[in-house]
Design a protein around this motif. Structure first.
Motif, short mmCIF file in Angstrom:
data_model
loop_
_atom_site.label_atom_id
_atom_site.label_comp_id
_atom_site.label_asym_id
_atom_site.label_seq_id
_atom_site.Cartn_x
_atom_site.Cartn_y
_atom_site.Cartn_z
N TYR A 126 6.01 10.03 -1.83
CA TYR A 126 7.58 9.19 -0.73
C TYR A 126 8.35 7.97 -1.65
N ASP A 127 7.33 6.93 -1.32
CA ASP A 127 7.72 5.81 -2.24
C ASP A 127 7.61 5.55 -3.14
N LEU B 295 0.89 -1.43 -0.38
CA LEU B 295 0.04 0.56 0.12
C LEU B 295 1.18 1.26 -0.01
N SER B 296 1.15 2.14 -1.58
CA SER B 296 1.31 3.50 -0.81
C SER B 296 0.34 4.66 -0.73
N VAL B 297 0.93 5.11 0.59
CA VAL B 297 0.06 6.29 1.01
C VAL B 297 0.47 7.60 0.74
#
Length: 129
Positions: free
Chosen positions: A57-58, A52-54
């Motif tokens: 940033y990632d 899960l990318s929130v």
């Protein structure tokens, strides 16, 4: 002219609204096929496995780095790079230029200086000699 633009804008708005309504109704059966509990469980699973990318940033998600060298190997590589002069520690060393090696001996350079002092040619500097 303005009336014509207004009519075109209204026609585009009406057709785009119809297209969006078709897309929403086409997706509705899939979204309604899951219960709230199922969606929450999927969310928990995605958080647990890190998929899960929130935030930005990632993005894009990079694979986890796994070292294939020991600390001693890395330290030896560092020492070798320092000994060879390959390690830069500031922008002052960029770009790394090769060491200048003269093709003339000291005596030849001194002889050229004496000859130049006898017959100075200030324009020679501008012609590249």
């Amino acid at each position: 002219m303005n009336t014509r633009h207004l009519l075109i804008a209204l026609a585009l708005a009406a057709t785009s609204g119809a297209v969006l309504a078709q897309n929403v109704s086409a997706q509705a059966p899939d979204a309604q096929g899951k219960t709230r509990a199922q969606v929450i469980e999927e969310l928990k699973q995605a958080r647990a496995d890190g998929s899960l990318s929130v935030s930005d940033y990632d993005y894009p998600r990079q694979p986890v780095f796994v070292s294939t060298k020991t600390r001693a190997q890395v330290v030896e590589e560092l020492k070798a790079a320092q000994a060879q002069g390959l390690l830069t520690v500031s922008d002052a060393d960029y770009p790394k230029l090769p060491v200048f090696v003269s093709a003339k001996t000291r005596a030849q350079v001194q002889a050229e200086l004496v000859e130049y002092q006898k017959h100075p040619d200030p324009q020679g500097l501008y012609r590249g000699y």
